[in-house]
Structures are given as structure tokens and as C-alpha cells.
Write a protein that holds these residues in place. Structure first.
Motif: not given
Length: 190
Positions: A96-97, A125-128, A177-179
Motif C-alpha cells: 500500500k503506497i 522501498r521507502d514508499a516508492r 529481493r534484499k540483494a
């Protein structure tokens, strides 16, 4: 491995198949939603897993008799005009953004359909939204972004599209996804 929609067929006899939105309302053909299953073939729940049973086996709002249940598959699908279901991905990647519920799998699927794209992954990431693609060396991130914007609402267009040579994989062979690299605000799409 490509992430194009995969046709998974039509319902088998005595199975109710619904494609519903987040309010458990049917969506029109061609619109993505969660796959729900019901009917006489449906199990009553998970053995010794009451919490998971309560989460996945929900009251059937369309049933003619009380006690009927639907199973929430967690799969993102859409009905095609020919009555076949297309599998688009899992809802595990729903975010949700800015107040909008976004199915990352739907964006991934649309990107994967574009010419020259082999793989696509989208993260929040960071609402983007950030999209990562692999494919032909000539892929142009800005062109992909422009093409995507013609088919989806603006809130589904990633802030950045990053072209990679290869997707980072975890030990199970799935995208790690973390990489994935984090683009900075100053980065140009490339």
C-alpha cells in the motif's frame, strides 16, 4: 525465466471459482484479483491449524446455504475473455503506497510482456516502487517507464526502473529481493 501470464485453465466440475477484489466483490474480466475457490470439493480447513484455517477459509458471501466457505488461494489471477484464468503471481507481494493497494505481481507481469524484457521484479522501498528488469542489452529504462505509464495508473508506475545484467538469486533459485541494488535519488534511470 519469464513472468508472462500463465493460463491455468477453467474450473473443474462442482468447483466454484471467483476472482474477487479486496472487498470480496467480483472483478470484471481482464481485471486482476485474488482467486477464491468453493464448492463440494473444498476441504473444511487445515489439520491442527485453526489460525491459518480462519485466515484462508472464509464465509462464502455468494452461497445459497449457511456455513458455505471459500478458500482464499493468495494467487493473483484474471479471467480472460475466453473463460480461462491467467495466473499473474502471488499476493504476498501486495503493498500500500499513498493509500493505493498495489499488486506488485501485476506490474511485474506488464513489464515482462514488454519487448526485450526477460525478467522483472518490483519492490516497494521507502514508499516508492522500484522495478528491476533483465533482458536485451538495448533495454531503455525510461522507455519502459513511458510504455508502462500508458497501461497502468500513475501510482503503479515505478519511481525507478533499474536494468540489471542478471537478477540476484537466493539459495532456492528465487530472486533475492534484499540483494537488489538501491538506486539513490540522484541516479538517472539506466
Amino acid at each position: 525465466e519469464e513472468h508472462r501470464p500463465v493460463p491455468i485453465g477453467a474450473p473443474i466440475a462442482a468447483t466454484q471459482t471467483w476472482v474477487l477484489d479486496e472487498r470480496m466483490q467480483p472483478v470484471p474480466r481482464g481485471v486482476a484479483g485474488e482467486l477464491y475457490l468453493g464448492g463440494v470439493n473444498l476441504a473444511r480447513g487445515y489439520l491442527n491449524r485453526p489460525g491459518l484455517t480462519a485466515e484462508r477459509f472464509v464465509a462464502d458471501p455468494f452461497a445459497r446455504h449457511t456455513g458455505a466457505r471459500l478458500y482464499r488461494t493468495g494467487d493473483l489471477v484474471r479471467w480472460r475473455s475466453d473463460g480461462v484464468l491467467d495466473y499473474l503471481g502471488r499476493l504476498d507481494h501486495q503493498v500500500k503506497i499513498r493509500g493505493f493497494r498495489i499488486e506488485l505481481g501485476e506490474i511485474e507481469s506488464r513489464l515482462a510482456q514488454m519487448e526485450g524484457v526477460r525478467e522483472s521484479t518490483v519492490i516497494a522501498r521507502d514508499a516508492r516502487l522500484i522495478a528491476y528488469v533483465t533482458g536485451e542489452p538495448s533495454l531503455d529504462a525510461q522507455q519502459l517507464k513511458t510504455s508502462l505509464a500508458q497501461g497502468v495508473p500513475d501510482y503503479m508506475v515505478p519511481w525507478r526502473i533499474v536494468v540489471l545484467d542478471v537478477m540476484p538469486l537466493n539459495a532456492n533459485g528465487k530472486v533475492d529481493r534484499k540483494a537488489l541494488p538501491v538506486p539513490s535519488v540522484q541516479d538517472e534511470d539506466h
